[in-house]
Design a protein around this motif. Sequence first.
Motif, PDB file in Angstrom:
ATOM      1  N   LYS A 115      15.404  20.622  21.417  1.00 56.15           N
ATOM      2  CA  LYS A 115      15.202  22.050  21.695  1.00 56.15           C
ATOM      3  C   LYS A 115      16.015  22.999  20.834  1.00 56.15           C
ATOM      4  CE  LYS A 115      14.082  21.707  26.602  1.00 56.15           C
ATOM      5  NZ  LYS A 115      14.533  22.053  27.938  1.00 56.15           N
ATOM      6  N   LYS A 116      16.778  22.485  19.868  1.00 53.83           N
ATOM      7  CA  LYS A 116      17.632  23.418  19.114  1.00 53.83           C
ATOM      8  C   LYS A 116      16.748  24.294  18.240  1.00 53.83           C
ATOM      9  CE  LYS A 116      21.765  23.518  16.230  1.00 53.83           C
ATOM     10  NZ  LYS A 116      21.512  23.545  14.798  1.00 53.83           N
ATOM     11  N   GLU A 117      16.916  25.616  18.425  1.00 51.53           N
ATOM     12  CA  GLU A 117      16.070  26.550  17.671  1.00 51.53           C
ATOM     13  C   GLU A 117      16.874  27.373  16.687  1.00 51.53           C
ATOM     14  OE1 GLU A 117      14.513  28.678  20.961  1.00 51.53           O
ATOM     15  OE2 GLU A 117      13.237  26.982  21.568  1.00 51.53           O
ATOM     16  N   SER A 118      18.192  27.379  16.838  1.00 49.03           N
ATOM     17  CA  SER A 118      19.003  28.223  15.940  1.00 49.03           C
ATOM     18  C   SER A 118      19.601  27.370  14.822  1.00 49.03           C
ATOM     19  CB  SER A 118      20.121  28.904  16.719  1.00 49.03           C
ATOM     20  OG  SER A 118      21.152  27.988  16.992  1.00 49.03           O
TER      21      SER A 118
ATOM     22  N   LYS B 280      21.133  26.686  25.791  1.00 51.06           N
ATOM     23  CA  LYS B 280      20.623  28.063  25.790  1.00 51.06           C
ATOM     24  C   LYS B 280      21.567  28.948  24.975  1.00 51.06           C
ATOM     25  CE  LYS B 280      18.291  27.999  30.244  1.00 51.06           C
ATOM     26  NZ  LYS B 280      18.539  28.250  31.653  1.00 51.06           N
TER      27      LYS B 280
ATOM     28  N   ASN C 241      21.040  28.466  21.363  1.00 49.95           N
ATOM     29  CA  ASN C 241      19.789  29.094  20.920  1.00 49.95           C
ATOM     30  C   ASN C 241      19.807  30.613  21.042  1.00 49.95           C
ATOM     31  OD1 ASN C 241      18.580  26.726  20.166  1.00 49.95           O
ATOM     32  ND2 ASN C 241      17.629  26.361  22.168  1.00 49.95           N
TER      33      ASN C 241
END
Length: 253
Positions: A33-36, A248, A251
């Motif tokens: 889930k890592k988006e950054s 969270k 991200n």
Amino acid sequence: MRKKIVTANWKMNKSFTEADDLINEISELLAEKKESEALVIIAPPAVYLELAGDIASTEGEFEVSGQNIYQAESGAFTGEVSAMMLKSMNVDYCIIGHSERRKYFNESNDILKQKVDIAINNSIIPIYCCGEILPEREAGKHFEVIQKQLEEAVFHLDHDAFSNIIIAYEPVWAIGTGATATPEQAQEMHAFIRENIEKKLGKEVAGKTTILYGGSCNSKNASSLFSNPDVDGGLIGGASLVAEEFIKIVNSF
Ligand code: PEP
């Protein structure tokens, strides 16, 4: 572009099994889930560094940090951990000068300067913490306090050495209290720190130095803190002990 970083400071929490579960859970969530683009650094208690390092080296989604080192290379200092020991376990970072170390272990700026030097001599990147206590802020002395903590522990470093440190601004009144600094308070102090770095070491070093905010940062307030131009990420205590919450925050850029 300077690095965005989110660091987890687990402090003195978790049994071995709980630490194993948490580190695996964080690692899996980072993979899924890592988006950054943020670099994630996890600082578990020293006894779990090997566990964290093994998982980091196989999964590769995060780096590992110590929470403290002793201010001597080696010797008769029962119970202490040295920079060389961290490095020999492939640990590349260490938190230095956390307010809990300053308060409960009487770590002065002079001791912290020695720790910073020993870390750098052993190729460990210090995450140097500074922060004022509430009466200092209420008396309008917060800038003065931070300037002194920087002057006395890290501003002796030359250009090359300073290019390898991370600063964490952690107002002590915000740590573990739920009383997060406002985004404006964080930005004001981070800009002040960067200006001081520029005065000492020049624009290039100041522009490259990552300055983290710490103090009751969580998934609800992280994005408003991280959206400030001089806030390059966070040093996260309580909220880093729950994997979903921590991801969270990672991200939140
Ligand atoms: C910390 O210990 O560095 C810290 C910021 O703690 P918390 O996030 O719990 O305030």
